[in-house]
Motif scaffolding. Sequence first.
Motif, mmCIF file in Angstrom:
data_model
loop_
_atom_site.group_PDB
_atom_site.id
_atom_site.type_symbol
_atom_site.label_atom_id
_atom_site.label_comp_id
_atom_site.label_asym_id
_atom_site.label_seq_id
_atom_site.Cartn_x
_atom_site.Cartn_y
_atom_site.Cartn_z
ATOM 1 N N GLN A 297 1.074 2.960 1.086
ATOM 2 C CA GLN A 297 -0.305 2.496 1.228
ATOM 3 C C GLN A 297 -0.411 1.668 2.502
ATOM 4 O O GLN A 297 0.513 0.955 2.875
ATOM 5 C CB GLN A 297 -0.702 1.630 0.036
ATOM 6 C CG GLN A 297 -0.867 2.387 -1.257
ATOM 7 C CD GLN A 297 -2.111 3.253 -1.241
ATOM 8 O OE1 GLN A 297 -3.146 2.884 -0.712
ATOM 9 N NE2 GLN A 297 -2.010 4.438 -1.826
ATOM 10 N N SER A 298 -1.552 1.782 3.161
ATOM 11 C CA SER A 298 -1.872 0.937 4.301
ATOM 12 C C SER A 298 -3.208 0.262 4.013
ATOM 13 O O SER A 298 -3.814 0.507 2.973
ATOM 14 C CB SER A 298 -1.958 1.776 5.577
ATOM 15 O OG SER A 298 -3.127 2.571 5.564
ATOM 16 N N GLN A 299 -3.691 -0.554 4.929
ATOM 17 C CA GLN A 299 -4.991 -1.207 4.742
ATOM 18 C C GLN A 299 -6.114 -0.186 4.665
ATOM 19 O O GLN A 299 -7.134 -0.421 4.050
ATOM 20 C CB GLN A 299 -5.255 -2.191 5.876
ATOM 21 C CG GLN A 299 -4.330 -3.377 5.850
ATOM 22 C CD GLN A 299 -4.550 -4.303 7.030
ATOM 23 O OE1 GLN A 299 -5.122 -3.923 8.039
ATOM 24 N NE2 GLN A 299 -4.084 -5.533 6.892
ATOM 25 N N GLU A 300 -5.915 0.978 5.294
ATOM 26 C CA GLU A 300 -6.932 2.032 5.298
ATOM 27 C C GLU A 300 -6.821 2.984 4.120
ATOM 28 O O GLU A 300 -7.693 3.808 3.897
ATOM 29 C CB GLU A 300 -6.871 2.836 6.604
ATOM 30 C CG GLU A 300 -7.276 2.053 7.836
ATOM 31 C CD GLU A 300 -6.156 1.173 8.374
ATOM 32 O OE1 GLU A 300 -4.976 1.493 8.141
ATOM 33 O OE2 GLU A 300 -6.455 0.159 9.011
ATOM 34 N N GLY A 301 -5.724 2.949 3.376
ATOM 35 C CA GLY A 301 -5.548 3.848 2.243
ATOM 36 C C GLY A 301 -4.167 4.464 2.232
ATOM 37 O O GLY A 301 -3.213 3.901 2.759
#
Length: 75
Positions: free
Chosen positions: A21-25
């Motif tokens: 997972q990243s901050q964007e999804g």
Amino acid sequence: MLLKREVIATGDQLTNATTGQSQEGPAVNIKLDARAGENMLKTTRQNLNKRMAVVLIEKRREVSEGRRQEGNPRL
């Protein structure tokens, strides 16, 4: 948007890949060997302050029995 047809790394230079997972999804985390890492660093430095994306391509090749065989993904 323009994409360059430049291969930065090939599947044999990919040492590990996981989902995450990243901050964007959803994300794909990859680890490259030293040579591919240097190529990625060089390409990133040459494109500072420009939009940049990495396209992962999985190639498969047919084998004589009609079954697919995994190929080398490219970055």
